[in-house]
Design a protein around this motif. Structure first.
Motif, PDB file in Angstrom:
ATOM      1  N   UNK A  93      -3.558   3.555  -0.886  1.00  0.00           N
ATOM      2  CA  UNK A  93      -3.890   2.519  -1.916  1.00  0.00           C
ATOM      3  C   UNK A  93      -2.948   1.730  -2.588  1.00  0.00           C
ATOM      4  N   UNK A  94      -3.152   0.875  -3.426  1.00  0.00           N
ATOM      5  CA  UNK A  94      -2.269  -0.102  -4.011  1.00  0.00           C
ATOM      6  C   UNK A  94      -1.705   1.162  -5.176  1.00  0.00           C
ATOM      7  N   UNK A 135       4.308   8.083  -6.798  1.00  0.00           N
ATOM      8  CA  UNK A 135       3.396   8.477  -7.999  1.00  0.00           C
ATOM      9  C   UNK A 135       2.108   7.997  -7.341  1.00  0.00           C
ATOM     10  N   UNK A 136       2.177   6.597  -6.719  1.00  0.00           N
ATOM     11  CA  UNK A 136       0.597   6.203  -6.295  1.00  0.00           C
ATOM     12  C   UNK A 136       0.183   7.079  -4.947  1.00  0.00           C
ATOM     13  N   UNK A 189      -3.736  10.535  -3.103  1.00  0.00           N
ATOM     14  CA  UNK A 189      -4.223  11.821  -2.432  1.00  0.00           C
ATOM     15  C   UNK A 189      -5.077  12.763  -3.386  1.00  0.00           C
ATOM     16  N   UNK A 190      -4.998  12.663  -4.651  1.00  0.00           N
ATOM     17  CA  UNK A 190      -5.789  13.362  -5.472  1.00  0.00           C
ATOM     18  C   UNK A 190      -7.108  12.912  -5.519  1.00  0.00           C
ATOM     19  N   UNK A 191      -7.002  11.453  -5.759  1.00  0.00           N
ATOM     20  CA  UNK A 191      -8.196  10.760  -5.986  1.00  0.00           C
ATOM     21  C   UNK A 191      -8.960  10.691  -4.773  1.00  0.00           C
ATOM     22  N   UNK A 192      -8.319  10.571  -3.635  1.00  0.00           N
ATOM     23  CA  UNK A 192      -9.426  10.173  -2.373  1.00  0.00           C
ATOM     24  C   UNK A 192      -9.650  11.603  -1.457  1.00  0.00           C
ATOM     25  N   UNK A 207       0.918  -1.182  -0.029  1.00  0.00           N
ATOM     26  CA  UNK A 207      -0.170  -0.055  -0.051  1.00  0.00           C
ATOM     27  C   UNK A 207       1.003   1.236   0.007  1.00  0.00           C
ATOM     28  N   UNK A 208       0.455   2.262  -0.759  1.00  0.00           N
ATOM     29  CA  UNK A 208       1.164   3.594  -0.638  1.00  0.00           C
ATOM     30  C   UNK A 208       0.351   4.533   0.139  1.00  0.00           C
TER      31      UNK A 208
END
Length: 170
Positions: free
Chosen positions: A43-44, A53-54, A59-62, A1-2
């Motif tokens: 997330x993965x 990058x993940x 951070x952007x998506x969630x 997980x990142x």
């Protein structure tokens, strides 16, 4: 997980030298679907992206934030997850790589805004809302990480915050 801990420093460092890190530092946590607790974006990572990058993507998506991701890890934690992302690991265990993200932009709309609300919190508030011990450990290490990068000595109130972080472990 990142994972990442999005943060911001309020005010300017040179505005008032008596303002300690504890009063200037805020972290961003997000709601967890179908639960009452707050978590850090995580997330993965995809085959075609790096772990850093993940962390930025999550951070952007969630949380709907962009910023400067420190490439050095705050730390790595082992924890159990009920998420299907970790179901292939032994006993549902996950390894989370935590990064610090200095937020430079908050979006008004983001991909998972229907699922996650975001909330800026003082370090004290974040400590109180941590459901898991590994999250408090991550905040302890995060505080040291930020102090070192901002050239801040541990002030007495920062030491008081440090004591509060430690006392949650007993």
């Amino acid at each position: 997980m990142s994972n990442c801990i999005p943060y911001r420093l309020l005010g300017r460092k040179d505005e008032d030298s008596d303002i300690c890190l504890e009063k200037r530092l805020e972290v961003l946590m997000i709601t967890s679907p179908n639960r009452d607790d707050l978590v850090f974006p995580k997330g993965g990572w995809e085959d075609d992206e790096s772990i850093t990058d993940a962390a930025s993507r999550e951070a952007l998506e969630e949380a709907g934030v962009k910023g400067i991701l420190h490439k050095e890890e705050v730390g790595v934690w082992e924890f159990r997850s009920k998420s299907k992302q970790c179901s292939s690991s032994v006993g549902g265990g996950c390894r989370g790589h935590m990064f610090a993200l200095k937020v430079t932009e908050e979006l008004e709309a983001w991909p998972e805004m229907e699922v996650h609300e975001r909330k800026w919190l003082s370090m004290n508030e974040a400590i109180d809302l941590c459901r898991y011990e590994w999250m408090r450990e991550a905040l302890r290490d995060f505080l040291k990480f930020i102090e070192m990068r901002n050239g801040m000595d541990s002030t007495s109130s920062s030491k008081d915050l440090w004591f509060q972080l430690i006392s949650h472990t007993t």
